[in-house]
Write a protein that holds these residues in place. Sequence first.
Motif, PDB file in Angstrom:
ATOM      1  N   ARG A   7       0.831  -1.209   0.000  1.00  0.00           N
ATOM      2  CA  ARG A   7       0.000   0.000   0.000  1.00  0.00           C
ATOM      3  C   ARG A   7       0.863   1.257   0.000  1.00  0.00           C
ATOM      4  O   ARG A   7       1.850   1.333   0.727  1.00  0.00           O
ATOM      5  CB  ARG A   7      -0.901   0.016   1.233  1.00  0.00           C
ATOM      6  CG  ARG A   7      -1.990  -1.019   1.197  1.00  0.00           C
ATOM      7  CD  ARG A   7      -2.980  -0.837   2.343  1.00  0.00           C
ATOM      8  NE  ARG A   7      -4.057  -1.795   2.255  1.00  0.00           N
ATOM      9  CZ  ARG A   7      -4.074  -2.968   2.886  1.00  0.00           C
ATOM     10  NH1 ARG A   7      -3.069  -3.313   3.659  1.00  0.00           N
ATOM     11  NH2 ARG A   7      -5.098  -3.791   2.744  1.00  0.00           N
ATOM     12  N   ILE A   8       0.419   2.217  -0.792  1.00  0.00           N
ATOM     13  CA  ILE A   8       1.020   3.546  -0.793  1.00  0.00           C
ATOM     14  C   ILE A   8      -0.067   4.529  -0.403  1.00  0.00           C
ATOM     15  O   ILE A   8      -1.161   4.512  -0.960  1.00  0.00           O
ATOM     16  CB  ILE A   8       1.567   3.932  -2.180  1.00  0.00           C
ATOM     17  CG1 ILE A   8       2.615   2.921  -2.651  1.00  0.00           C
ATOM     18  CG2 ILE A   8       2.164   5.340  -2.132  1.00  0.00           C
ATOM     19  CD1 ILE A   8       3.067   3.143  -4.087  1.00  0.00           C
ATOM     20  N   THR A   9       0.239   5.378   0.564  1.00  0.00           N
ATOM     21  CA  THR A   9      -0.652   6.470   0.942  1.00  0.00           C
ATOM     22  C   THR A   9      -0.045   7.757   0.406  1.00  0.00           C
ATOM     23  O   THR A   9       1.112   8.075   0.684  1.00  0.00           O
ATOM     24  CB  THR A   9      -0.824   6.551   2.469  1.00  0.00           C
ATOM     25  OG1 THR A   9      -1.386   5.311   2.929  1.00  0.00           O
ATOM     26  CG2 THR A   9      -1.726   7.703   2.866  1.00  0.00           C
ATOM     27  N   TYR A  10      -0.827   8.463  -0.399  1.00  0.00           N
ATOM     28  CA  TYR A  10      -0.419   9.734  -0.990  1.00  0.00           C
ATOM     29  C   TYR A  10      -1.079  10.858  -0.198  1.00  0.00           C
ATOM     30  O   TYR A  10      -2.301  10.906  -0.097  1.00  0.00           O
ATOM     31  CB  TYR A  10      -0.858   9.817  -2.450  1.00  0.00           C
ATOM     32  CG  TYR A  10      -0.246   8.743  -3.330  1.00  0.00           C
ATOM     33  CD1 TYR A  10       0.973   8.950  -3.954  1.00  0.00           C
ATOM     34  CD2 TYR A  10      -0.899   7.530  -3.529  1.00  0.00           C
ATOM     35  CE1 TYR A  10       1.531   7.971  -4.764  1.00  0.00           C
ATOM     36  CE2 TYR A  10      -0.350   6.547  -4.341  1.00  0.00           C
ATOM     37  CZ  TYR A  10       0.868   6.776  -4.953  1.00  0.00           C
ATOM     38  OH  TYR A  10       1.416   5.801  -5.752  1.00  0.00           O
ATOM     39  N   VAL A  11      -0.281  11.756   0.356  1.00  0.00           N
ATOM     40  CA  VAL A  11      -0.781  12.909   1.095  1.00  0.00           C
ATOM     41  C   VAL A  11      -0.642  14.121   0.174  1.00  0.00           C
ATOM     42  O   VAL A  11       0.464  14.558  -0.133  1.00  0.00           O
ATOM     43  CB  VAL A  11       0.014  13.118   2.406  1.00  0.00           C
ATOM     44  CG1 VAL A  11      -0.491  14.350   3.150  1.00  0.00           C
ATOM     45  CG2 VAL A  11      -0.066  11.874   3.292  1.00  0.00           C
ATOM     46  N   THR A  16      -5.982  12.796   1.269  1.00  0.00           N
ATOM     47  CA  THR A  16      -5.124  11.619   1.395  1.00  0.00           C
ATOM     48  C   THR A  16      -5.801  10.437   0.718  1.00  0.00           C
ATOM     49  O   THR A  16      -6.995  10.214   0.898  1.00  0.00           O
ATOM     50  CB  THR A  16      -4.874  11.311   2.884  1.00  0.00           C
ATOM     51  OG1 THR A  16      -4.223  12.438   3.475  1.00  0.00           O
ATOM     52  CG2 THR A  16      -4.008  10.085   3.066  1.00  0.00           C
ATOM     53  N   THR A  17      -5.020   9.685  -0.057  1.00  0.00           N
ATOM     54  CA  THR A  17      -5.527   8.512  -0.772  1.00  0.00           C
ATOM     55  C   THR A  17      -4.581   7.349  -0.543  1.00  0.00           C
ATOM     56  O   THR A  17      -3.367   7.505  -0.696  1.00  0.00           O
ATOM     57  CB  THR A  17      -5.623   8.793  -2.290  1.00  0.00           C
ATOM     58  OG1 THR A  17      -6.462   9.915  -2.500  1.00  0.00           O
ATOM     59  CG2 THR A  17      -6.163   7.594  -3.037  1.00  0.00           C
ATOM     60  N   THR A  18      -5.123   6.179  -0.200  1.00  0.00           N
ATOM     61  CA  THR A  18      -4.318   4.968  -0.041  1.00  0.00           C
ATOM     62  C   THR A  18      -4.732   3.978  -1.121  1.00  0.00           C
ATOM     63  O   THR A  18      -5.917   3.761  -1.340  1.00  0.00           O
ATOM     64  CB  THR A  18      -4.515   4.351   1.356  1.00  0.00           C
ATOM     65  OG1 THR A  18      -4.113   5.309   2.342  1.00  0.00           O
ATOM     66  CG2 THR A  18      -3.692   3.073   1.524  1.00  0.00           C
ATOM     67  N   GLU A  56       6.405   7.962   6.045  1.00  0.00           N
ATOM     68  CA  GLU A  56       6.466   6.695   6.792  1.00  0.00           C
ATOM     69  C   GLU A  56       6.901   5.597   5.840  1.00  0.00           C
ATOM     70  O   GLU A  56       6.544   5.616   4.668  1.00  0.00           O
ATOM     71  CB  GLU A  56       5.098   6.326   7.374  1.00  0.00           C
ATOM     72  CG  GLU A  56       4.595   7.257   8.443  1.00  0.00           C
ATOM     73  CD  GLU A  56       3.209   6.858   8.958  1.00  0.00           C
ATOM     74  OE1 GLU A  56       2.692   5.788   8.566  1.00  0.00           O
ATOM     75  OE2 GLU A  56       2.659   7.631   9.741  1.00  0.00           O
ATOM     76  N   PRO A  92       4.348  -1.025   3.298  1.00  0.00           N
ATOM     77  CA  PRO A  92       3.583   0.220   3.221  1.00  0.00           C
ATOM     78  C   PRO A  92       4.460   1.472   3.333  1.00  0.00           C
ATOM     79  O   PRO A  92       5.427   1.493   4.086  1.00  0.00           O
ATOM     80  CB  PRO A  92       2.613   0.125   4.401  1.00  0.00           C
ATOM     81  CG  PRO A  92       3.201  -0.882   5.320  1.00  0.00           C
ATOM     82  CD  PRO A  92       4.032  -1.803   4.496  1.00  0.00           C
ATOM     83  N   THR A  94       4.082   6.025   3.100  1.00  0.00           N
ATOM     84  CA  THR A  94       3.279   7.233   3.004  1.00  0.00           C
ATOM     85  C   THR A  94       4.165   8.319   2.421  1.00  0.00           C
ATOM     86  O   THR A  94       5.288   8.547   2.902  1.00  0.00           O
ATOM     87  CB  THR A  94       2.742   7.665   4.393  1.00  0.00           C
ATOM     88  OG1 THR A  94       1.963   6.605   4.930  1.00  0.00           O
ATOM     89  CG2 THR A  94       1.906   8.930   4.295  1.00  0.00           C
ATOM     90  N   LYS A  96       4.414  12.305   0.209  1.00  0.00           N
ATOM     91  CA  LYS A  96       3.816  13.549  -0.259  1.00  0.00           C
ATOM     92  C   LYS A  96       4.809  14.216  -1.191  1.00  0.00           C
ATOM     93  O   LYS A  96       6.026  14.005  -1.061  1.00  0.00           O
ATOM     94  CB  LYS A  96       3.405  14.462   0.889  1.00  0.00           C
ATOM     95  CG  LYS A  96       4.539  15.172   1.587  1.00  0.00           C
ATOM     96  CD  LYS A  96       4.001  16.173   2.609  1.00  0.00           C
ATOM     97  CE  LYS A  96       5.118  17.016   3.169  1.00  0.00           C
ATOM     98  NZ  LYS A  96       4.628  18.045   4.067  1.00  0.00           N
TER      99      LYS A  96
END
Length: 102
Positions: A7-11, A16-18, A56, A92, A94, A96
């Motif tokens: 999983r990648i979380t884009y801020v 925010t989108t995961t 992260e 995973p 995170t 931006k």
Amino acid sequence: MNDNPLRITYVLDEGTTTVEVGERETILYAAEERGIDLPCGCHQGHCGACAVEILEGIENLREPGIGEEYTLSRIEAPENVRLSCQNTISGPVTVKPYDPFA
């Protein structure tokens, strides 16, 4: 094969989108394929426009190669910044977009 989804979380400014990604998808490619707007330029690691701050999970990226190190040095990026076009993940993360003026 990894039993845990990657999983990648884009801020981003707009929220925010995961997303779940394949093991060979770069951070940038995964964003582009899902309509997430990340800055980019050459898609080859030369321009530095696709730099992202790793908030992260930096341990889930491989060490930067010589080309990525050169570009990161040229743009005077801090240690937690990587090129989204050059990196796949092993767990995973995170991210931006990197703003050198922030």
